[in-house]
Write a protein that holds these residues in place. Structure first.
Motif, PDB file in Angstrom:
ATOM      1  N   ARG A  24      57.391  13.182  -9.142  1.00  0.00           N
ATOM      2  CA  ARG A  24      57.550  12.726 -10.662  1.00  0.00           C
ATOM      3  C   ARG A  24      57.027  11.163 -10.938  1.00  0.00           C
ATOM      4  NH1 ARG A  24      58.450  17.243 -10.176  1.00  0.00           N
ATOM      5  NH2 ARG A  24      60.159  18.679 -11.008  1.00  0.00           N
ATOM      6  N   GLU A  25      56.572  11.270 -12.313  1.00  0.00           N
ATOM      7  CA  GLU A  25      56.135   9.933 -12.545  1.00  0.00           C
ATOM      8  C   GLU A  25      57.240   9.022 -12.982  1.00  0.00           C
ATOM      9  OE1 GLU A  25      52.998   8.652 -12.426  1.00  0.00           O
ATOM     10  OE2 GLU A  25      52.175  10.404 -11.616  1.00  0.00           O
ATOM     11  N   ILE A  26      57.675   8.226 -12.155  1.00  0.00           N
ATOM     12  CA  ILE A  26      58.651   7.368 -12.306  1.00  0.00           C
ATOM     13  C   ILE A  26      58.257   5.872 -12.420  1.00  0.00           C
ATOM     14  CG2 ILE A  26      60.942   6.477 -11.787  1.00  0.00           C
ATOM     15  CD1 ILE A  26      61.164   9.501 -12.636  1.00  0.00           C
ATOM     16  N   ASP A  27      58.697   5.067 -13.542  1.00  0.00           N
ATOM     17  CA  ASP A  27      58.308   3.708 -13.511  1.00  0.00           C
ATOM     18  C   ASP A  27      59.333   2.920 -12.687  1.00  0.00           C
ATOM     19  OD1 ASP A  27      57.508   1.037 -14.128  1.00  0.00           O
ATOM     20  OD2 ASP A  27      57.616   1.231 -16.448  1.00  0.00           O
ATOM     21  N   ARG A  28      58.899   2.654 -11.350  1.00  0.00           N
ATOM     22  CA  ARG A  28      59.776   1.953 -10.528  1.00  0.00           C
ATOM     23  C   ARG A  28      59.975   0.570 -10.576  1.00  0.00           C
ATOM     24  NH1 ARG A  28      63.960   3.522  -8.225  1.00  0.00           N
ATOM     25  NH2 ARG A  28      63.474   3.113  -5.963  1.00  0.00           N
ATOM     26  N   GLN A  29      59.128   0.016 -11.523  1.00  0.00           N
ATOM     27  CA  GLN A  29      59.113  -1.524 -12.206  1.00  0.00           C
ATOM     28  C   GLN A  29      60.344  -1.708 -12.941  1.00  0.00           C
ATOM     29  OE1 GLN A  29      57.609  -4.134 -10.955  1.00  0.00           O
ATOM     30  NE2 GLN A  29      56.805  -2.932  -9.514  1.00  0.00           N
ATOM     31  N   LYS A  30      60.288  -0.610 -13.857  1.00  0.00           N
ATOM     32  CA  LYS A  30      61.494  -0.558 -14.894  1.00  0.00           C
ATOM     33  C   LYS A  30      62.610  -0.217 -14.420  1.00  0.00           C
ATOM     34  CE  LYS A  30      62.231   1.215 -19.562  1.00  0.00           C
ATOM     35  NZ  LYS A  30      61.642   2.154 -20.806  1.00  0.00           N
ATOM     36  N   TYR A  31      62.638   0.897 -13.475  1.00  0.00           N
ATOM     37  CA  TYR A  31      63.844   1.411 -12.776  1.00  0.00           C
ATOM     38  C   TYR A  31      63.782   1.434 -11.161  1.00  0.00           C
ATOM     39  CZ  TYR A  31      63.755   3.771 -17.340  1.00  0.00           C
ATOM     40  OH  TYR A  31      63.609   3.943 -18.806  1.00  0.00           O
ATOM     41  N   PRO A  32      63.924   0.094 -10.707  1.00  0.00           N
ATOM     42  CA  PRO A  32      63.932  -0.296  -9.296  1.00  0.00           C
ATOM     43  C   PRO A  32      65.146   0.009  -8.574  1.00  0.00           C
ATOM     44  CG  PRO A  32      64.598  -2.414 -10.807  1.00  0.00           C
ATOM     45  CD  PRO A  32      64.571  -1.055 -11.745  1.00  0.00           C
ATOM     46  N   ALA A  33      66.454   0.306  -9.039  1.00  0.00           N
ATOM     47  CA  ALA A  33      67.398   0.643  -8.002  1.00  0.00           C
ATOM     48  C   ALA A  33      67.275   1.958  -7.242  1.00  0.00           C
ATOM     49  CB  ALA A  33      68.731   0.700  -8.956  1.00  0.00           C
ATOM     50  N   ASN A  34      67.980   1.868  -6.283  1.00  0.00           N
ATOM     51  CA  ASN A  34      67.992   2.963  -5.389  1.00  0.00           C
ATOM     52  C   ASN A  34      69.482   3.849  -5.307  1.00  0.00           C
ATOM     53  OD1 ASN A  34      65.212   2.690  -4.500  1.00  0.00           O
ATOM     54  ND2 ASN A  34      65.941   1.019  -3.321  1.00  0.00           N
ATOM     55  N   VAL A  35      69.361   5.319  -4.828  1.00  0.00           N
ATOM     56  CA  VAL A  35      70.458   6.002  -4.612  1.00  0.00           C
ATOM     57  C   VAL A  35      71.095   5.576  -3.394  1.00  0.00           C
ATOM     58  CG1 VAL A  35      71.182   8.368  -4.480  1.00  0.00           C
ATOM     59  CG2 VAL A  35      69.620   7.789  -5.990  1.00  0.00           C
ATOM     60  N   GLU A  36      72.367   5.147  -3.532  1.00  0.00           N
ATOM     61  CA  GLU A  36      73.123   4.775  -2.148  1.00  0.00           C
ATOM     62  C   GLU A  36      73.656   6.128  -1.514  1.00  0.00           C
ATOM     63  OE1 GLU A  36      75.715   3.434   0.574  1.00  0.00           O
ATOM     64  OE2 GLU A  36      76.409   4.327  -1.184  1.00  0.00           O
ATOM     65  N   ALA A  37      74.309   6.757  -2.377  1.00  0.00           N
ATOM     66  CA  ALA A  37      74.993   7.765  -2.114  1.00  0.00           C
ATOM     67  C   ALA A  37      74.766   8.822  -2.933  1.00  0.00           C
ATOM     68  CB  ALA A  37      76.295   7.666  -1.492  1.00  0.00           C
TER      69      ALA A  37
END
Length: 261
Positions: A135-148
């Motif tokens: 998927r095209e996800i703007d990781r600069q705008k949404y930089p957090a990660n799933v921890e669980a």
């Protein structure tokens, strides 16, 4: 008396003497207070920014998953404040008192569809994955990660009964979550089990809440309480998590050292 300001005269233990300017001392204390306040403001601002980043990223993840599931005809509810993607009884429905979905049922097929979507979307939001992000996800705008990712099982308030093979609704709800996780792993050939957080730990987990978190609080016996929820716990990017507070402490220490001299 020095014209530069009021001064006091001190004598040390060895008989020597030195002058301390009260005005200079106060100026130094005020300077140190201002620096400390700035450090606190920067740290607080960073904490607020991190929290907003976590929430924004999780909301985007829920939005993408919700949109994809709806396209597949799967009814879901997004509870942004809790980070929950709710798979209602219209999507994944367990028969009363049962912990295993009927093979070949629509609910079982929906679990397989859910697993496929998670396999395509979750790699975009995790720290480590062998799977490609599709998927095209703007990781600069949404930089957090799933921890669980917790697959949560729920029941209605109906007791399991004395002749039931389950001890209570907690066991029943946990086994329902376990059945969904097992089917998700089978549908993805265990690929979902390879997703990792920043600590290198698997993100996929499960829990059971019995009837303690009803979707319908007015009717604890309603079918909609017999459901599966997906709860996403987020973490900040590891390379940004503590940079500012550490740097701020170093600056504060250096300024305190300079002020002491």
């Amino acid at each position: 008396m020095n014209s530069g300001g009021y001064q006091r005269h001190f004598v040390d233990e060895d008989g020597g003497s030195y002058l301390v300017s009260i005005s200079d001392l106060m100026a130094g204390l005020i300077f140190l207070f201002i620096i400390t306040l700035m450090v606190f403001a920067l740290s607080f601002g960073r904490a607020v920014q991190r929290r907003a980043s976590l929430q924004d990223t999780r909301n985007e993840l829920l939005r993408v998953l919700g949109d994809e599931l709806i396209k597949k005809g799967i009814t879901v509810e997004v509870v942004e404040g809790e980070g929950v993607l709710r798979l209602t009884e219209k999507s994944i429905k367990f028969r009363s008192g049962q912990d295993i979905l009927d093979s070949g049922s629509e609910s079982a097929s929906n679990v397989a569809l859910l697993a496929g979507i998670l396999r395509e979307v979750l790699p975009c939001f995790v720290q480590s994955s062998k799977l490609a992000c599709k998927r095209e996800i703007d990781r600069q705008k949404y930089p957090a990660n799933v921890e669980a990712l917790f697959v949560e099982g729920h029941t209605d308030k109906t007791p399991v009964g004395k002749r039931s093979r389950f001890q209570d609704n907690y066991e029943l709800s946990g086994l329902r979550a376990s059945d969904v996780v097992r089917r998700m792993l089978e549908a993805t050939e265990n690929q979902l089990d390879e997703l990792r957080n920043s600590s290198g730990l698997k993100i996929l987990s499960l829990s059971g809440y019995a009837d303690q978190r009803p979707a319908n609080r007015e009717n604890p016996y309603a079918d909609e309480n017999r459901r599966i929820d997906l709860r996403f716990i987020m973490e900040p990017p590891p390379d940004r998590a503590a940079t500012l507070p550490t740097a701020a402490r170093e600056v504060k220490s250096e300024l305190e050292h300079d002020a002491g001299h």
